[in-house]
Scaffold this motif. Structure first.
Motif, PDB file in Angstrom:
ATOM      1  N   GLU A   1      -3.097   5.810  -0.842  1.00  0.00           N
ATOM      2  CA  GLU A   1      -3.342   4.584  -0.086  1.00  0.00           C
ATOM      3  C   GLU A   1      -2.614   4.592   1.247  1.00  0.00           C
ATOM      4  O   GLU A   1      -3.129   4.089   2.260  1.00  0.00           O
TER       5      GLU A   1
ATOM      6  N   ARG B   1       2.637   5.632  -3.306  1.00  0.00           N
ATOM      7  CA  ARG B   1       1.168   5.564  -3.272  1.00  0.00           C
ATOM      8  C   ARG B   1       0.665   6.331  -2.047  1.00  0.00           C
ATOM      9  O   ARG B   1       0.132   5.749  -1.092  1.00  0.00           O
TER      10      ARG B   1
ATOM     11  N   GLN C   1       0.810  -1.206   0.000  1.00  0.00           N
ATOM     12  CA  GLN C   1       0.000   0.000   0.000  1.00  0.00           C
ATOM     13  C   GLN C   1       0.846   1.260   0.000  1.00  0.00           C
ATOM     14  O   GLN C   1       0.299   2.372   0.042  1.00  0.00           O
TER      15      GLN C   1
ATOM     16  N   ARG D   1      -4.526   6.769   3.638  1.00  0.00           N
ATOM     17  CA  ARG D   1      -5.766   6.104   4.022  1.00  0.00           C
ATOM     18  C   ARG D   1      -5.484   5.038   5.098  1.00  0.00           C
ATOM     19  O   ARG D   1      -6.229   4.898   6.061  1.00  0.00           O
ATOM     20  N   TYR D   2      -4.394   4.299   4.895  1.00  0.00           N
ATOM     21  CA  TYR D   2      -4.017   3.277   5.862  1.00  0.00           C
ATOM     22  C   TYR D   2      -3.695   3.911   7.213  1.00  0.00           C
ATOM     23  O   TYR D   2      -4.162   3.439   8.265  1.00  0.00           O
TER      24      TYR D   2
END
Length: 282
Positions: free
Chosen positions: A216, A213, A55, A219-220
């Motif tokens: 992502e 990224r 990710q 978001r993680y």
């Protein structure tokens, strides 16, 4: 007006990226190489910024950067995108320089940051020729797509502009790492915003270049903290101090991993001495 950012001699505190400072690039790259999926397990130099590799990034070769390391000359980096205006975001290139020097010990990193508030990809692409001529970089790290998505730039036009700019940089022997747009829960379900994120990923894959990224990764990180995204995002859709530190670490990790997967440059051919002319009659 484009402003050249002065980089202090000691740009960041010693606590930045402690894991990389202790282990060095060799141990880091051995860790990455140990995973058959290219470091798909959780990796990262600090607990606050740790994100699973799947990710966090996609890696690709960085030949110009590898030459700089092999020949032991300064690694010149041009950071494009984001804002160079005073404030928290102005600390990003300083953090990135420090993070890279910890990730790549024995290498002198020379950082130039050229960001304009609200700049979209097509505008940055037009500036690249001038920026490259001035900075003469081995590597361009490009934060791209956030302002395009906010401005509702057509995803097709954005993708074409980005693809052309990356191709131009590569044609001039310059490495490129892309950093995709910021994440907030408010845009997670926005189809147009996500098309811009996908376009950055598609260009990176087509051009064979590394991708951070960020969408992502953020978001993680937001999902892993009880405060949600507020612990990494500040006001006006910008990263706060921790968010900037994480981004610098993520970029440095992506660059180090990509250099680790880049074959060394071919040895330079040694000129063959011409035989001395013979005095004997032919």
């Amino acid at each position: 007006m484009v402003r050249r950012m002065a980089v202090p001699q000691n740009p960041a505190p010693a606590r930045l990226m402690p894991g990389l400072r202790r282990a060095g690039a060799g141990a880091l790259l051995l860790l990455l190489a140990g995973s058959p999926a290219g470091a798909q397990d959780a990796v990262g130099p600090s607990l606050e910024c740790r994100v699973p590799g799947s990710q966090l990034y996609t890696v690709a070769t960085l030949p110009a950067s590898k030459v700089a390391l092999t020949e032991k000359h300064a690694l010149r980096i041009l950071a494009v995108g984001g804002s160079a205006a005073p404030g928290a975001s102005a600390s990003y290139p300083v953090r990135l320089e420090s993070a890279l020097e910890h990730a790549l010990p024995q290498v002198d990193v020379v950082m130039e940051h050229r960001g304009l508030p609200g700049e979209i990809a097509s505008g940055a692409a037009e500036r690249l020729r001038t920026l490259v001529a001035e900075a003469d970089p081995d590597l361009v790290v490009w934060q791209v797509g956030t302002h395009d998505a906010i401005a509702r730039v057509d995803p097709g036009a954005f993708k074409d502009a980005l693809d052309d700019a990356v191709a131009w940089l590569k044609s001039h022997g310059i490495d490129v790492v892309l950093v995709d747009p910021l994440y907030t829960a408010s845009v997670a379900g926005d189809a147009d915003y996500n098309r811009i994120v996908d376009s950055v990923k598609e260009v990176a894959a087509k051009q064979g270049i590394p991708l951070v990224r960020r969408f992502e990764a953020l978001r993680y990180l937001a999902s892993r903290n009880e405060k949600g995204e507020s612990h990494i995002l500040g006001r006006q859709f910008r990263l706060n101090d921790l968010g900037l530190r994480c981004m610098a670490e993520h970029v440095a990790l992506t660059v180090a991993a990509s250099i680790g997967q880049t074959p060394p440059p071919a040895p330079k051919a040694t000129p063959t001495a011409k035989p001395a002319p013979s005095d004997s009659p032919g």
